[in-house]
Design a protein around this motif. Structure first.
Motif, PDB file in Angstrom:
ATOM      1  N   LEU A  92       0.844  -1.134  -0.050  1.00 51.54           N
ATOM      2  CA  LEU A  92       0.000   0.084   0.149  1.00 51.54           C
ATOM      3  C   LEU A  92       0.779   1.331   0.031  1.00 51.54           C
ATOM      4  CD1 LEU A  92      -2.544  -1.048   2.662  1.00 51.54           C
ATOM      5  CD2 LEU A  92      -3.063  -0.808   0.335  1.00 51.54           C
ATOM      6  N   TYR A  93       0.493   2.173  -0.723  1.00 52.93           N
ATOM      7  CA  TYR A  93       1.357   3.550  -0.939  1.00 52.93           C
ATOM      8  C   TYR A  93       0.020   4.588  -0.638  1.00 52.93           C
ATOM      9  CZ  TYR A  93       5.127   1.218  -2.897  1.00 52.93           C
ATOM     10  OH  TYR A  93       6.258   0.256  -2.896  1.00 52.93           O
ATOM     11  N   MET A  94       0.083   5.005   0.710  1.00 54.31           N
ATOM     12  CA  MET A  94      -1.054   5.699   1.216  1.00 54.31           C
ATOM     13  C   MET A  94      -0.688   7.099   1.998  1.00 54.31           C
ATOM     14  SD  MET A  94      -4.008   3.991   0.507  1.00 54.31           S
ATOM     15  CE  MET A  94      -5.138   4.619   1.693  1.00 54.31           C
ATOM     16  N   ASP A  95       0.603   7.184   1.893  1.00 48.19           N
ATOM     17  CA  ASP A  95       1.361   8.527   2.435  1.00 48.19           C
ATOM     18  C   ASP A  95       1.051   8.454   3.869  1.00 48.19           C
ATOM     19  OD1 ASP A  95       2.282   9.302   0.034  1.00 48.19           O
ATOM     20  OD2 ASP A  95       0.876  10.630  -0.469  1.00 48.19           O
ATOM     21  N   MET A  96       1.009   7.341   4.661  1.00 48.50           N
ATOM     22  CA  MET A  96       0.635   7.187   6.053  1.00 48.50           C
ATOM     23  C   MET A  96       1.946   7.313   6.890  1.00 48.50           C
ATOM     24  SD  MET A  96      -2.614   4.599   5.737  1.00 48.50           S
ATOM     25  CE  MET A  96      -2.488   4.218   7.594  1.00 48.50           C
ATOM     26  N   ARG A  97       1.900   7.802   8.119  1.00 50.12           N
ATOM     27  CA  ARG A  97       2.870   7.775   9.056  1.00 50.12           C
ATOM     28  C   ARG A  97       2.419   7.705  10.605  1.00 50.12           C
ATOM     29  NH1 ARG A  97       3.897  13.175  10.381  1.00 50.12           N
ATOM     30  NH2 ARG A  97       3.286  14.522   8.782  1.00 50.12           N
TER      31      ARG A  97
ATOM     32  N   GLY B 182       1.428   5.369  12.392  1.00 46.72           N
ATOM     33  CA  GLY B 182       1.958   4.280  13.236  1.00 46.72           C
ATOM     34  C   GLY B 182       0.592   3.687  13.981  1.00 46.72           C
ATOM     35  N   GLU B 183       0.659   2.883  15.260  1.00 43.93           N
ATOM     36  CA  GLU B 183      -0.108   2.211  15.988  1.00 43.93           C
ATOM     37  C   GLU B 183      -0.473   0.880  15.502  1.00 43.93           C
ATOM     38  OE1 GLU B 183      -3.901   4.497  16.456  1.00 43.93           O
ATOM     39  OE2 GLU B 183      -2.783   6.404  17.276  1.00 43.93           O
ATOM     40  N   GLY B 184      -0.036   0.560  14.014  1.00 46.96           N
ATOM     41  CA  GLY B 184      -0.503  -0.574  13.337  1.00 46.96           C
ATOM     42  C   GLY B 184      -1.463  -0.309  12.497  1.00 46.96           C
ATOM     43  N   THR B 185      -1.643   0.931  12.160  1.00 44.02           N
ATOM     44  CA  THR B 185      -2.940   1.604  11.068  1.00 44.02           C
ATOM     45  C   THR B 185      -2.685   0.724   9.897  1.00 44.02           C
ATOM     46  OG1 THR B 185      -1.931   3.620  10.962  1.00 44.02           O
ATOM     47  CG2 THR B 185      -3.609   3.600  12.234  1.00 44.02           C
ATOM     48  N   GLY B 186      -1.606   0.933   9.066  1.00 46.58           N
ATOM     49  CA  GLY B 186      -1.018   0.277   7.908  1.00 46.58           C
ATOM     50  C   GLY B 186      -1.366  -1.019   7.841  1.00 46.58           C
ATOM     51  N   ALA B 187      -0.816  -1.936   9.215  1.00 47.92           N
ATOM     52  CA  ALA B 187      -1.006  -3.132   8.930  1.00 47.92           C
ATOM     53  C   ALA B 187      -2.256  -3.765   9.084  1.00 47.92           C
ATOM     54  CB  ALA B 187      -0.238  -3.797  10.242  1.00 47.92           C
TER      55      ALA B 187
END
Length: 348
Positions: free
Chosen positions: A309-314, A316-321
């Protein structure tokens, strides 16, 4: 130390026979071979992890490790340290970013106090505190080697408790104000990168002060001189308790042949620790997203992990996972629900 040694000894290779059978099935599903891209790769990896032709990932959990950092006193973050405690409590209340996304993904959230600087008496938070935050790594080791091992073993214990409850896929998350600083140090040491290359803004740290933050990372490495070939030494000298906890989750997943989805920069730093301790761990890890945090791309490339995924997220917390859990489960639906050319009566 016994638990850590036992866990490492159980980590094996992927089941090549199961992977070959899964690839044969996927290639013969009613579609052009390779046309479902990463979904095909994922289900083949899942077969190798589980040894099953029809793997399932419907019992999901994200384990969120929470801890504070002594390097906070070096002025490497704009938020107050109390945010770690506040957000850890909010994890139990189900109102953080990862909690919201986990509800959509039908994943449980398990917050663990592994090193918050205050005691947290909150229903829903597992208390496995190793110590009340790390020491200031810019002045000496973040923790003792014994404490580093304990943090790894806490992660192993919590992961195995979830596996015994029937969870068949794990995701890693964290909460710890200024934990991008030790993460940058870990990536710098193990990957051999200049601290100024891999140190980013974290939780909106001013760009004009990045040189100061990278300088703190550089000083911590110089003072402690961690051995890049010894993951425990790196964790003890410039790491974090929640980073050790996540690395332990990864080791436990690999030992129990349960896939582990890793999040962004902090989780990648934990993966570097886990894979330095036991390189075969990497085979059981599934990368989720390309964190926008500066050092994440270096860590992922060093590990040889390609985000999906390329969502420009940073955040943390486990959100991308947690977001990636949806795609991983979709891969199993592809495998389970599609028919083959032969079943469709189409000669190929």
């Amino acid at each position: 130390m016994d638990l850590l040694k036992q866990t490492i000894s159980k980590i094996g290779e992927l089941d090549k026979e199961a992977m070959a059978k899964a690839k044969e099935r996927v290639d013969n599903l009613i579609k052009p071979p390779g046309s479902l891209g990463r979904l095909e790769e994922i289900v083949i990896q899942l077969a190798g992890i589980t040894g099953e032709l029809y793997p399932k990932v419907d019992k999901k959990v994200v384990i969120v490790m929470a801890a504070d950092h002594g390097v906070f006193e070096e002025g490497v973050v704009v938020f107050p340290q109390e945010v770690t405690e506040i957000q850890t409590r909010n994890m139990a209340r189900g109102v953080t970013g990862v909690c919201a996304l986990a509800k959509q993904a039908r994943a449980d959230v398990v917050p663990v106090d592994i090193g918050v600087k205050v005691d947290i008496d909150e229903i829903g938070i597992i208390s496995r505190k190793v110590k009340y935050g790390t020491d200031n790594m810019a002045k000496g080791p973040a923790m003792s080697r014994e404490e580093a091992i304990k943090s790894l073993e806490v992660g192993i214990q919590v992961a195995e408790e979830q596996i015994k409850k029937g969870k068949n896929i794990l995701a890693t998350g964290e909460m710890g104000i200024c934990n991008t600083t030790p993460s940058a140090a870990i990536v710098s040491v193990i990957g051999g990168y200049d601290p100024f290359e891999v140190t980013g803004i974290g939780a909106n740290f001013p760009v004009e002060r990045l040189e100061h933050k990278a300088g703190v990372v550089k000083r911590a490495i110089e003072i402690n001189n961690p051995n890049p070939k010894d993951g425990i030494d790196v964790l003890a000298k410039v790491g974090g308790l929640e980073i050790g906890g996540m690395a332990g989750v990864m080791l436990a997943g690999a030992a129990n042949r349960v896939p582990v989805v890793i999040d962004g920069f902090i989780s990648l730093a934990a993966a570097l620790i886990a894979c330095t301790i036991e390189p075969k761990t990497k085979n059981f890890l599934i990368p989720s997203h390309a964190s926008k945090e500066k050092g994440a791309v270096y860590a992922a490339e060093f590990l040889g992990l390609k985000p999906m995924l390329y969502m420009d997220m940073r955040l943390g917390e486990g959100t991308g996972a947690v977001l990636a859990l949806n795609l991983i489960e979709a891969a199993t639906y592809m495998n389970n629900e599609m028919i083959t050319f032969a079943e469709a009566g189409i000669p190929v």
